[in-house]
Scaffold this active site. Structure first.
Site, PDB file in Angstrom:
ATOM      1  N   GLY A 198       0.754  -1.100   0.001  1.00 12.59           N
ATOM      2  CA  GLY A 198       0.370  -0.291   0.178  1.00 12.59           C
ATOM      3  C   GLY A 198       1.113   1.215  -0.169  1.00 12.59           C
TER       4      GLY A 198
ATOM      5  N   GLN B 101       3.396   9.835   0.800  1.00 15.49           N
ATOM      6  CA  GLN B 101       4.238   9.388   1.225  1.00 15.49           C
ATOM      7  C   GLN B 101       5.145   9.630  -0.410  1.00 15.49           C
ATOM      8  OE1 GLN B 101       2.249   5.173   2.656  1.00 15.49           O
ATOM      9  NE2 GLN B 101       4.213   5.570   3.821  1.00 15.49           N
TER      10      GLN B 101
ATOM     11  N   CYS C 141       5.733  -0.109   7.498  1.00  8.11           N
ATOM     12  CA  CYS C 141       5.090   1.332   6.551  1.00  8.11           C
ATOM     13  C   CYS C 141       6.667   1.771   6.261  1.00  8.11           C
ATOM     14  CB  CYS C 141       5.008   2.732   7.942  1.00  8.11           C
ATOM     15  SG  CYS C 141       4.076   4.007   6.632  1.00  8.11           S
ATOM     16  N   LEU C 142       6.019   1.200   4.854  1.00  4.25           N
ATOM     17  CA  LEU C 142       7.155   2.228   3.799  1.00  4.25           C
ATOM     18  C   LEU C 142       8.323   4.113   4.009  1.00  4.25           C
ATOM     19  CD1 LEU C 142       5.726   1.561   0.248  1.00  4.25           C
ATOM     20  CD2 LEU C 142       7.248   0.704   1.604  1.00  4.25           C
TER      21      LEU C 142
ATOM     22  N   HIS D  98      -4.867   1.694   7.447  1.00  2.91           N
ATOM     23  CA  HIS D  98      -3.281   1.960   7.637  1.00  2.91           C
ATOM     24  C   HIS D  98      -3.365   3.607   6.865  1.00  2.91           C
ATOM     25  CE1 HIS D  98       0.956   1.312   8.022  1.00  2.91           C
ATOM     26  NE2 HIS D  98       0.824   2.845   7.603  1.00  2.91           N
ATOM     27  N   GLU D  99      -3.293   2.564   5.432  1.00  4.01           N
ATOM     28  CA  GLU D  99      -3.314   3.596   4.251  1.00  4.01           C
ATOM     29  C   GLU D  99      -4.578   4.904   4.357  1.00  4.01           C
ATOM     30  OE1 GLU D  99      -1.124   2.944   2.927  1.00  4.01           O
ATOM     31  OE2 GLU D  99      -0.794   1.432   2.557  1.00  4.01           O
TER      32      GLU D  99
ATOM     33  N   HIS E 206      -2.867   8.031   7.046  1.00  2.00           N
ATOM     34  CA  HIS E 206      -2.101   8.386   6.243  1.00  2.00           C
ATOM     35  C   HIS E 206      -2.860   9.576   5.418  1.00  2.00           C
ATOM     36  CE1 HIS E 206       1.578   6.579   6.155  1.00  2.00           C
ATOM     37  NE2 HIS E 206       1.503   4.883   5.288  1.00  2.00           N
TER      38      HIS E 206
HETATM   39 NI    NI Z   1       2.648   3.448   6.024  1.00  2.00          NI
END
Ligand code: NI
Length: 189
Positions: free
Chosen positions: A46, A51, A102-103, A144-145, A148
């Protein structure tokens, strides 16, 4: 397509509430394609627009592929979602604890409580209304997304400050004692 740079803290864009998407133009389409490419290149499941430095209410999600008995990826079992201006309209009262990464917070994982099931209203990449019912691990990714998009990171929701680990420590600590824990860690989102 271009692989975009992934933003990490303390970049303030990660903490801003995003603006709704209003123009479904060529620029948006190429941003979406770049985000999909960037997510795949980073081995994530995701990626939300903040991000990659864009404060827009947009995220891409790609569920993990299913594998057959021999461990081979089942063709076309990955599911790709582009969600624009998403809204969680219902969440299950059942919640589950799980370990996520998380990226934007590379190298770490943490335990977070999420609803087991959610219903999401959103627009697709062409502005068409979609309604989704999402369960299990995918429901975790969606929550989670969407967090963000509201400037919320999973580290804000840890079940305890102690339940935050360097990824390698987490694997060392748990995989030796409880093999089932390993299965609960998935790709970062
Ligand atoms: Ni994330």
């Amino acid at each position: 397509m271009t692989i975009l740079d992934i933003v990490t803290p303390p970049d303030p864009i990660l903490r801003q509430k995003t603006k709704p998407v209003v123009r479904f133009n060529a620029e948006l389409q190429s941003l979406i394609d770049d985000m999909i490419e960037t997510m795949r290149a980073a081995h994530g499941v995701g990626l939300a627009a903040p991000q990659v430095g864009r404060s827009l209410r947009l995220a891409v999600i790609e569920t993990l592929p299913k594998v057959d008995d021999a461990g081979n990826e089942i063709k076309e079992s990955r599911e790709l979602f582009v969600i624009i201006n998403p809204e969680i309209v219902w969440s299950s009262s059942t919640v589950v604890d799980g370990v996520e990464g998380c990226l934007s917070i590379p190298g770490f994982v943490g335990e977070v409580t999420r609803h087991d099931s959610v219903r999401v209203k959103a627009l697709d990449r062409h502005g068409k209304k979609i309604k989704l019912r999402i369960n299990g691990w995918s429901a975790r990714i969606f929550q989670h997304e969407i967090d963000h998009l509201d400037g919320v990171l999973y580290i804000d929701r840890l079940t305890s400050p102690d339940n935050f680990w360097r990824e390698e420590d987490y694997y060392d600590q748990f995989t030796e004692t409880d093999a089932s824990e390993e299965a609960s860690v998935h790709s970062p989102v």
